[in-house]
Scaffold this active site. Sequence first.
Site, short mmCIF file in Angstrom:
data_model
loop_
_atom_site.label_atom_id
_atom_site.label_comp_id
_atom_site.label_asym_id
_atom_site.label_seq_id
_atom_site.Cartn_x
_atom_site.Cartn_y
_atom_site.Cartn_z
N GLY A 22 0.81 -1.03 -0.07
CA GLY A 22 0.09 -0.05 0.07
C GLY A 22 0.86 1.26 0.10
N VAL A 26 8.93 -2.79 -3.67
CA VAL A 26 10.12 -3.30 -3.03
C VAL A 26 11.01 -4.18 -3.91
CG1 VAL A 26 10.82 -5.06 -1.00
CG2 VAL A 26 8.66 -3.59 -0.82
N LYS A 41 13.04 -0.57 -0.18
CA LYS A 41 11.72 -0.06 -0.42
C LYS A 41 11.59 1.28 -0.56
CE LYS A 41 7.08 -0.36 2.23
NZ LYS A 41 6.67 -0.70 3.52
N ASP A 134 -0.99 -3.02 12.08
CA ASP A 134 -1.35 -3.67 10.84
C ASP A 134 -0.84 -5.11 10.66
OD1 ASP A 134 -2.64 -3.82 8.31
OD2 ASP A 134 -0.82 -2.92 7.27
#
Length: 879
Positions: A22, A26, A41, A134
């Site tokens: 989201g 990567v 990333k 998360d």
Amino acid sequence: MALPSGTKLGPYEIRSALGAGGMGEVYRARDSRLDRSVAIKILHSHLSCSPELKARFEREARTLSSLSHPHICSLYDVGKDGEVEFLVMELLEGETLAARLQRGPLPLTAVVKLGIEVADALAKAHRLGVIHRDLKPSNIMLTGNGAKLMDFGLAKPSIVNSEAGPSLAELATATLQSPSSPLSSAGTLIGTIQYMAPEQIEGKEADARSDIFALGSVLYEALTGRRAFEGKTHLHIASAILQRDPPPITIQNPDLGLPPLEHTIRTCMAKEPDERFQTAHDVKLQLSWLAHALGREQMSGRGAWSKAALTAVGVLTVALLTTIFFFVRAVRDRAEIFAPTTTRFSITVPPPQELAVASGQAVTISLDGKALAYVVAENGVPRLFTRRFEQPDAVAVRESEGAAFPFFSPNGDWVAFFSQGKLKKAPTAGGTPVVICEVPTFFGGTWTPQDVIVVALPTYGLAKVSANGGPLQRIEAPTKDIFYPQGPTWLAGGEWIAFTDYLSQGRTIKLLKLSTGEIRTVLTNARAAAFVEGRVVYYQGDALWSAPFDPDRLSIRGSATKIESGIDDENYVVQAGISERVLAYVAGSAGSVSRALYAVDRKGQERKLDVPPHDYVDPVLSPDGKRLACLFRSTVGQQLVVLDIESGLFTTLISSGMNAAPAWTSDGKSLIFDDANSQGRAIYRVPADGSSGPQLFKVTSLSTHVTSVAGGYATLSVSDPTTSTDLWILNLSNPDDMRPFKRTPAAERQGSLSPDGRWMAYESNESGRSEIYVEPVPGPGGRRQISIDGGEEPRWVRNGREIAYRSGTKMISVPVQEQPVFQTGKPTELFDRKFDRGFAVAGYDVTPDGRTFIMTRSEHTPRNEIRVVMGWLEKQGNQ
């Protein structure tokens, strides 16, 4: 844009793409200095311009840098190459838990081992004050060295006064991602909905126990191969998390687990945070005890529970825990069957967008409660969005600029709305709008089961039109009652129309029978009626109330109960939509709006006037520029006042009413304004010094607003559903001399007379968009267009040498020369600033020398949140 192999980011060389999430992409890369493989990333290129998302990306770097643990992905470096910002992390060889579970559940020993490692990692993070928020299978990598916890992009320090960046909880809303492919994104509920704790669903702050709930959900899925909470839509999933337990892990089937592990997992997933394990370290200890009970004996592929393990745990303990668990669950399930189920969540729009509550009703719900429509403004331009609750994304309605007052067809397939002088309809699922008819003014509409649309027209009354298009037809009461309607809605199968009458004292909800025009009063001191399943819902104070309603007698038959308080009521429009199942509203409070007065020079330099805070509307300067007439809007109506600019003192001329903005007479001694009364629209003259009350000058049945006065004439904007909006002129020496000046199928508005009264500048949409034109008064004579790229709200400067107008947020000036012949020059942009639009007139004025503009700007907190309550009616039924 994907980075090709060979791209250099400082000392790192991109080798191949690994995936995307989201927040970022990567890549596998090579560190040329240490000759090692790393993972890089980068922030998505289309997100890099967002301060909130950049802060979130930087927060991940700060979070990872503070965490050193064998089961947390390590951060090696942070860098920036040109516009590309990136993190350099440990390259993990393996697969995510999400990918592994696609092949089926994990063996029991693997689940216990996974839980110990992740709980240990969480315990370390929590001790440092970091909440992940998360945790999910796609954020757990299974490697040869055990589980690795990844992606702290949503992590949030739990300590007070942290410098880790702004909280995304301020942007909380229902997640817009697909249930089958859960992701986290800015402007959504913080986390991924399938693994969220109930307190996160309800918009409360997440803490360490929220991560523990997610860990329980992950372990349940790892053990069973299915998610703990399933549903076709996010609303179903959220409801399941809030109200139901996941299906039990079958004890008789050793493939799926054992009672002590099930007890541990369900304790993690308790609805109330206080009923869960209070620390991740406690979870680790519990799982370690289970691992010790299992001993060194390896389980078969079926995951059989060994005799030694059963002996270690204790058969009686297992039986007792099992009995208690199923007894408690049975009691709770029985209670849930008979208890009302109410689910709450929020939908927000991301800044700089805001809900366009200042333009009219901004939110509504379809009759079946399955679709939502809302109006969002960006840079001052409102646009309409629709969203079906079973769909993950909102749909932007095409060609909906200037939208206001949306309402659905009875089956919810269409949404109608008012936009730029037209009533339009568009498919709810997306598509090009269709024009139903021209509508000069609009204060709400309703679409009956007979495919008849009834609209409210201020001071004109109610009118109807076929939903398939055609002319508007006025609905007249036999008694010729005059009313100022708002927010119509149908009831009794479409035979009756309810509306709010703003002419009545304290506002009144009335009913009108379509076939006869008969009118009945239902409620006084109330507004915004809706009729749902034998109840009438209405607004009073800053709250919605519900009362039993008899549809045969058309009357209330019981006491009222409060549904919800804190409802926004900007500009007298209740910002709420309601259906049998769903209530959606914009939070706020009655009378909370404040508009400040500003003096703005020709370069856009602004200065806030030092005057008491009020909701200032439509300021108009006196001919000498020393006084300012304007309106205060309040819950009791509108006050007409005059401000002495030098002394700062106010003189109140009218204390309440539905009066519109005033216009100064040429001598500066009086003000001309219009107001609604029982006979229609009345035009008054009132001394500017307050020495006496207003004197009635003329009464007309037309919906009329005075927009300017000069040369012995008043310019009137007249709204007629059969001919759109036209310009009329009124002879101030002879009230009987009122006649059309510009009457065409197009909409002409905002007439502004030159100081000598010989010319009129006005706005017209004849070309398909609003432009500014000038014509001689009283005529005849040719007209000329003076704007070149759209224009609204013209104002003739009193020095006679200039016309000002708006184009979006820009202020434009056009030089004027009247002698020896009338000529205009090229439009010039003066400044580009966001100020409020006008209501009855232009919404701003110019000093006589043309050097300073007096404008207003709303100072209310931008409305970004729509609150949704599902199951409100069940709650009412139990009160």
